[in-house]
Design an enzyme around this catalytic site. Structure first.
Site, PDB file in Angstrom:
ATOM      1  N   GLU A  31       0.803  -1.218   0.000  1.00 19.81           N
ATOM      2  CA  GLU A  31       0.000   0.000   0.000  1.00 19.81           C
ATOM      3  C   GLU A  31       0.841   1.276   0.000  1.00 19.81           C
ATOM      4  O   GLU A  31       0.311   2.355  -0.240  1.00 19.81           O
ATOM      5  CB  GLU A  31      -0.950  -0.011   1.208  1.00 19.81           C
ATOM      6  CG  GLU A  31      -1.999  -1.101   1.125  1.00 19.81           C
ATOM      7  CD  GLU A  31      -2.840  -1.242   2.374  1.00 19.81           C
ATOM      8  OE1 GLU A  31      -4.030  -1.568   2.250  1.00 19.81           O
ATOM      9  OE2 GLU A  31      -2.301  -1.047   3.494  1.00 19.81           O
ATOM     10  N   ASP A 218     -12.297  -6.747  -2.376  1.00 19.68           N
ATOM     11  CA  ASP A 218     -13.132  -7.943  -2.326  1.00 19.68           C
ATOM     12  C   ASP A 218     -14.477  -7.584  -1.725  1.00 19.68           C
ATOM     13  O   ASP A 218     -14.665  -6.466  -1.223  1.00 19.68           O
ATOM     14  CB  ASP A 218     -12.447  -9.052  -1.502  1.00 19.68           C
ATOM     15  CG  ASP A 218     -12.227  -8.634  -0.056  1.00 19.68           C
ATOM     16  OD1 ASP A 218     -13.131  -8.867   0.758  1.00 19.68           O
ATOM     17  OD2 ASP A 218     -11.163  -8.052   0.248  1.00 19.68           O
TER      18      ASP A 218
END
Length: 250
Positions: A31, A218
């Site tokens: 990230e 997701d």
């Protein structure tokens, strides 16, 4: 690969505060690693077990760090950014699971507020998610930073993929349809993750404006193992591109 120009070991109080500095946090290496090569005049500083990369991106003074997963790690990293590096704005960037049913992988949620879905003091008359000593379970993101983040997200992905709303945090990786549905119904949360509300609580305590930007990896409903692993890099890259675009606008 990015160049580590200086490496130092410091205690909490040894680093002089920096004025007008933006703290950028991601929980995992994926990230933040796309941001590191963008840092000009980069210096690397270690405080305890945390590593901080200081320098400039798009002409802005920044401190970039990987907090580690979970609320405690996020709280520690945020406190160090504020007290040791004097950051006066905070951006948390990374990936999350969708709790709002209409969200799909690669969509983006810009936080309006953060809640802690795993806080439960209902036995003491508190609504779920509200801590003792607080009169609200929400930690509110800064409106100016929200606008920068929203506009940057739209520029990168298009308006149809960008949302603003509540993000729920807890020390659980949510991959169960029943649990994620319960979080959505209780908090009206669009996304679930493991760090943002902790950063929000610390930022609130120190009166530092912040925003959390999450790219959906997701559906947090049991399909996570397959979709999460496949999309983690792509979603993290989207988050980095949004952060870079945001810095241009600030």
């Amino acid at each position: 690969m990015f160049k580590k120009s200086v490496v130092t070991m410091l205690t909490l109080c040894a680093f002089p505060s920096l004025a007008s500095t933006i703290g950028i946090v991601g929980a995992m290496d994926v990230e933040v690693e796309a941001l590191l090569p963008k840092i000009e005049n980069q210096q690397v500083t270690k405080v305890g077990s945390h590593t901080f990369y200081t320098g400039t991106i798009e002409g802005k003074e920044v401190v970039v760090t990987q907090s580690g997963v979970g609320k405690v790690n996020a709280a520690v990293a945020t406190t160090l950014l504020i007290q040791s590096f004097g950051v006066d704005q905070l951006i948390f960037t990374g990936i999350a699971g969708a709790s709002e049913p209409k969200l799909e992988p690669l969509d983006v949620v810009v936080s309006t507020s953060l809640v802690q879905h795993d806080v439960d003091l209902t036995m003491f008359g508190k609504p779920k998610g509200e801590l003792s000593g607080y009169e609200d379970r929400h930690f509110y993101a800064d409106k100016n930073l929200q606008k920068y983040a929203f506009d940057a997200s739209v520029a990168v992905l298009g308006k149809e993929r960008v949302y603003q709303g509540i993000i729920a945090s807890g020390d659980q990786f949510i991959a169960n349809k029943e649990i994620v549905t319960g979080i959505y119904k209780e908090f009206n949360a669009m996304a679930v993750e493991m760090e943002g509300a902790a950063l929000g609580q610390v930022a609130d305590a120190f009166h530092v404006p912040y925003v959390v930007i999450r790219t959906i990896s997701d559906k947090a409903d049991g399909s996570a193992e397959m979709v999460y692993s496949e999309l983690k890099k792509a979603t993290a890259d989207n988050s980095a591109n949004i952060t870079l675009n945001m810095l241009k606008r600030m």
